[in-house]
Structure formats: structure tokens, C-alpha cells
Motif scaffolding. Sequence first.
Motif, PDB file in Angstrom:
ATOM      1  N   HIS A  75       0.987  -1.190  -0.127  1.00  0.00           N
ATOM      2  CA  HIS A  75      -0.009  -0.018   0.024  1.00  0.00           C
ATOM      3  C   HIS A  75       0.972   1.312   0.001  1.00  0.00           C
ATOM      4  O   HIS A  75       2.107   1.073   0.028  1.00  0.00           O
ATOM      5  CB  HIS A  75      -0.937  -0.043   1.405  1.00  0.00           C
ATOM      6  CG  HIS A  75      -0.530   0.004   2.629  1.00  0.00           C
ATOM      7  ND1 HIS A  75       0.449  -0.950   3.045  1.00  0.00           N
ATOM      8  CD2 HIS A  75      -0.342   0.818   3.480  1.00  0.00           C
ATOM      9  CE1 HIS A  75       0.847  -0.596   4.261  1.00  0.00           C
ATOM     10  NE2 HIS A  75       0.486   0.646   4.562  1.00  0.00           N
ATOM     11  N   HIS A  77       1.384   3.929   1.841  1.00  0.00           N
ATOM     12  CA  HIS A  77       2.009   4.840   3.095  1.00  0.00           C
ATOM     13  C   HIS A  77       3.434   4.754   3.022  1.00  0.00           C
ATOM     14  O   HIS A  77       4.144   3.967   2.560  1.00  0.00           O
ATOM     15  CB  HIS A  77       1.573   4.088   4.270  1.00  0.00           C
ATOM     16  CG  HIS A  77       0.385   4.309   4.937  1.00  0.00           C
ATOM     17  ND1 HIS A  77      -0.545   3.521   5.595  1.00  0.00           N
ATOM     18  CD2 HIS A  77      -0.603   5.315   4.690  1.00  0.00           C
ATOM     19  CE1 HIS A  77      -1.786   4.206   5.792  1.00  0.00           C
ATOM     20  NE2 HIS A  77      -1.716   5.433   5.350  1.00  0.00           N
ATOM     21  N   ASP A  79       5.864   4.487   5.183  1.00  0.00           N
ATOM     22  CA  ASP A  79       6.858   3.331   5.803  1.00  0.00           C
ATOM     23  C   ASP A  79       6.721   2.205   4.927  1.00  0.00           C
ATOM     24  O   ASP A  79       7.166   1.290   5.321  1.00  0.00           O
ATOM     25  CB  ASP A  79       6.212   3.455   7.072  1.00  0.00           C
ATOM     26  CG  ASP A  79       4.659   3.202   7.367  1.00  0.00           C
ATOM     27  OD1 ASP A  79       4.202   3.141   6.603  1.00  0.00           O
ATOM     28  OD2 ASP A  79       4.371   2.683   8.435  1.00  0.00           O
ATOM     29  N   HIS A  80       5.969   2.236   3.893  1.00  0.00           N
ATOM     30  CA  HIS A  80       5.887   0.981   2.949  1.00  0.00           C
ATOM     31  C   HIS A  80       6.347   1.447   1.486  1.00  0.00           C
ATOM     32  O   HIS A  80       6.773   0.509   0.816  1.00  0.00           O
ATOM     33  CB  HIS A  80       4.471   0.581   2.788  1.00  0.00           C
ATOM     34  CG  HIS A  80       4.404  -0.119   4.192  1.00  0.00           C
ATOM     35  ND1 HIS A  80       4.023  -1.546   4.460  1.00  0.00           N
ATOM     36  CD2 HIS A  80       3.908   0.361   5.035  1.00  0.00           C
ATOM     37  CE1 HIS A  80       3.893  -1.912   5.702  1.00  0.00           C
ATOM     38  NE2 HIS A  80       3.648  -0.516   6.252  1.00  0.00           N
ATOM     39  N   HIS A 147      -7.511  -1.122   5.576  1.00  0.00           N
ATOM     40  CA  HIS A 147      -6.441  -0.353   6.128  1.00  0.00           C
ATOM     41  C   HIS A 147      -7.011   1.096   5.991  1.00  0.00           C
ATOM     42  O   HIS A 147      -7.667   1.378   5.481  1.00  0.00           O
ATOM     43  CB  HIS A 147      -5.298  -0.809   5.698  1.00  0.00           C
ATOM     44  CG  HIS A 147      -3.935  -0.142   6.346  1.00  0.00           C
ATOM     45  ND1 HIS A 147      -3.919  -0.150   7.445  1.00  0.00           N
ATOM     46  CD2 HIS A 147      -2.679   0.682   5.629  1.00  0.00           C
ATOM     47  CE1 HIS A 147      -2.658   0.645   7.790  1.00  0.00           C
ATOM     48  NE2 HIS A 147      -2.301   0.832   6.603  1.00  0.00           N
ATOM     49  N   ASP A 169      -0.211  -3.953   6.139  1.00  0.00           N
ATOM     50  CA  ASP A 169      -0.989  -3.300   7.104  1.00  0.00           C
ATOM     51  C   ASP A 169      -2.344  -3.535   6.973  1.00  0.00           C
ATOM     52  O   ASP A 169      -2.989  -3.469   5.819  1.00  0.00           O
ATOM     53  CB  ASP A 169      -0.711  -1.953   7.158  1.00  0.00           C
ATOM     54  CG  ASP A 169       0.487  -1.430   7.522  1.00  0.00           C
ATOM     55  OD1 ASP A 169       1.521  -2.186   8.025  1.00  0.00           O
ATOM     56  OD2 ASP A 169       0.869  -0.187   7.899  1.00  0.00           O
ATOM     57  N   PHE A 398       3.917  -0.893  10.409  1.00  0.00           N
ATOM     58  CA  PHE A 398       3.421   0.385  10.917  1.00  0.00           C
ATOM     59  C   PHE A 398       2.826   1.492   9.542  1.00  0.00           C
ATOM     60  O   PHE A 398       3.453   1.312   8.720  1.00  0.00           O
ATOM     61  CB  PHE A 398       4.180   1.368  11.830  1.00  0.00           C
ATOM     62  CG  PHE A 398       3.452   2.624  12.503  1.00  0.00           C
ATOM     63  CD1 PHE A 398       3.659   3.888  11.910  1.00  0.00           C
ATOM     64  CD2 PHE A 398       2.521   2.207  13.189  1.00  0.00           C
ATOM     65  CE1 PHE A 398       3.091   4.788  12.559  1.00  0.00           C
ATOM     66  CE2 PHE A 398       1.648   3.259  13.626  1.00  0.00           C
ATOM     67  CZ  PHE A 398       2.108   4.437  13.436  1.00  0.00           C
ATOM     68  N   SER A 399       2.065   2.097   9.782  1.00  0.00           N
ATOM     69  CA  SER A 399       1.576   3.306   8.746  1.00  0.00           C
ATOM     70  C   SER A 399       1.330   4.439   9.562  1.00  0.00           C
ATOM     71  O   SER A 399       0.987   4.573  10.602  1.00  0.00           O
ATOM     72  CB  SER A 399       0.258   2.902   8.178  1.00  0.00           C
ATOM     73  OG  SER A 399      -0.650   3.113   8.720  1.00  0.00           O
TER      74      SER A 399
HETATM   75 ZN   LIG Z   1      -0.048   1.469   6.455  1.00  0.00          ZN
END
Ligand SMILES: [Zn+2]
Length: 399
Positions: A75, A77, A79-80, A147, A169, A398-399
Motif C-alpha cells: 500500500h 503509506h 513507511d511502505h 487499512h 498493514d 506501521f503506517s
Molecule cells: Zn499503512
Amino acid sequence: MIDSQKQKKLKIIPLGGCEEVGRNMTVFEYEKDIVILDMGIQFPEEDMPGINYVIPNIEYLKGKEKNIQAVIFSHGHMDHIGAASILLDRIGNPLIIARPFTIEMIKHRHEDYSKGSSKRLKTIYVRKLEEKIKLGPFTIGFFQVDHAIIDAVGITIQTPVATVIHPGDWMIEYKPVGRQKIRYNHLSKLPKPTILMLESLGSTNTKKPVTEKEMLGNLKRLIKNAPGRTIIATFSSQVQRVEQILEYASEINKKVVLDGFSMKMAVEIAKKLGYIKAKKETIIPINKINDYPDKKIIVLCTGAQGEEKAVLPRIVNGEHYFIKIQKNDTIIFSSSVIPGNERSIQRLKDKLYRLSDKIIHSDIMDVHTSGHSNVWDIQKSSKRLNQLTLFRFMLIIFS
Ligand SMILES: [Zn+2]
């Protein structure tokens, strides 16, 4: 996981995101072939002056670049996906695979980082979740998850020795608004043995989950009864909530101002992809905010984490050109506290209490649903999937 006869191994190697919040990146290696899931950043701590963000250490991939079949993104975000603009180049620009909104977010970040660089991306847009993609010994599948961002997907990775189920997530939405509840039963039919990898961010959270229906009901009541303007601070990528508020605003004839670079960008991408279908006249430019009575105005903005340069802190600090907090404004934090941001959020709330009488956040009323599975969700999913192997080592995502 090892095939006992041939001693062929599936290795799962987290390069980030394990026992830490952020910079999610996991390598799946079978024999020589590699697929990677996500390339995220981690936000710096207060004791890291001059550091904008932290990226995963990719030392392990040195010399193995030609074995990388693809990078899959769960996805959009940061942190991804946030480290993709730096790391993809360093590993020879392999194929990237993701849902449309996620790829568009990656492209946008590439352009931000280095103009024209998104043209070098080799992409596969996953338009249908039933699609299967064969990459050497891996067969990649996708499944829908709930999410805090649109187009979030879970990934299945079939290998000759095991099948990995990785929801990224995720959380279980028990009462979704405007869509069907997601079922996961089909995952139990995947070839066994299966390895379920679950995020652990909410895994110690025993609070009963807030449903989208409750959260949206509360937000609507607050918006409807607000004596003055309603200022809602939320995550910039929370496009679904933005869409729901736009729809409600148009229903009760209120106007919405969107403010915050990242929020406007996410909404633009979502509009382009047809995910947001708000009436044109519902969104007004910020410089027209004083053309309408206060009661008619909803401001949707960034800054719920207390980030210095984001919109809500600038408003509160008197640094916003168009908006100053007024006594009868209703300010809503439709957000959770990202671990590490507790102090800046508290400082922001303290200042706000001196300026307005109506500050609403999740400790007062359910005005946010978490995007992360908690104890309830994890118990349900592991029971239902009837896993032969439950990966006890939990990834912190985490997002
Ligand atoms: Zn996320």
C-alpha cells in the motif's frame, strides 16, 4: 521453510520493519530468486537532528541484483513506499508491482525526489485482485484488506516449499460503510504449508475496535451541530475518509477546504483514478473560506501528529495565512497517535485548548478507526485461516 528431500530453502529476511516502527522491507528468497515486499522509510527521532528519514539497509542484496524478480508494494503509506525512490535505482530498477493508487503515489514520490525519474519505472498495475503473477519459482496473489488507505492489499507468495500469506498493514472492519465486509476464508484454500505473517503494531491493543459506522456517525453529528467551522485534522492519505466527509458535506450543503500539500496530492491522484467523485462545488479554494458563513465551512487538513510545518500546527501557531482559530471552531483529531509523536501532539492540544472550547479526539469520542489489527482481529484471523504454521515472530509494520 525447507523442502526436506532437496534441502531447498525459502528464506524470509526482514531488512527493516521487524521489531521497530517503519522502514518496512522484507526479502523472500528461494534458491537464487528474490522477491521483495515494500520499501519504506522510518521517520527520525527527536535526537536525530538533520536526518529527514531512515531507509532500510540493503547490504544483503549486494551482488544479488540480477536475481531480484520484482518489488511488490502492499500500500501507499510512506513507511511502505517512501524509500523506493532511493533504493530501486540501487538494486538495478527491477519490476514493481502494486495497485494503481500505490503506483501513482510511488511515481509522485519519484518525481519529487528526482524530476523525470518515474519514467524509468517498470510497472505492473494490479487492476484485478484475482490476478496471479508468476515470477520465477514464485506465484504472487493478492487479496483485499481494510487499512487506512485505499488500494491496500495483502499478498500471497506461493513457492515450491510453502505459501506465505502477508496482509501488510490491515485490520478487520466489522461495520464498513458503503462496501461489503471483507472475508478471508478463501485464504484457507491456499497450498499448504502456509506461513501467516501478521503485523504487531496493534497486537497488544485489547480495546474493542471502533467500527467505521460508529466513527462516521460521530463525525457527522459533530459536523452537523458545529456552532462555527469544523476543522478536521487527519492523515493525508486517508482518502476514503476524505471522500466520506465530502459526500456528507454535499448532502448538508456545507463547503470543504482541503489544506496540506500531501493531502491535496493524494486527493488529486484519487480523483484521477476515479476513486473520489465529489461534486465540483463542494470543494472550495482556501482563499474563498471567508465568502461563506462559518457554520458552512469544513476544513480538512494535515498536522494531526503535531508536525511543525503541517497545516494544523501552523494554524494554531498563528502562522497560517487564511485560518486563525476562533472560539467557536470545532477541532477534531480524526487520527491516532503515531508512536514517538506523543509529545508534539500533546503540545499542539495544549495550545488548542487555550484557543477553542471544542477539541475532540479519540480519548473523548470515537472519531477515528485504527488501520491496524488489534488482539480481536488477530485472534479471529488466525483461527479462521487454520494455519499449519503461524509465524510466531511478528513483524512490526506501521503506517
Ligand atoms: Zn499503512
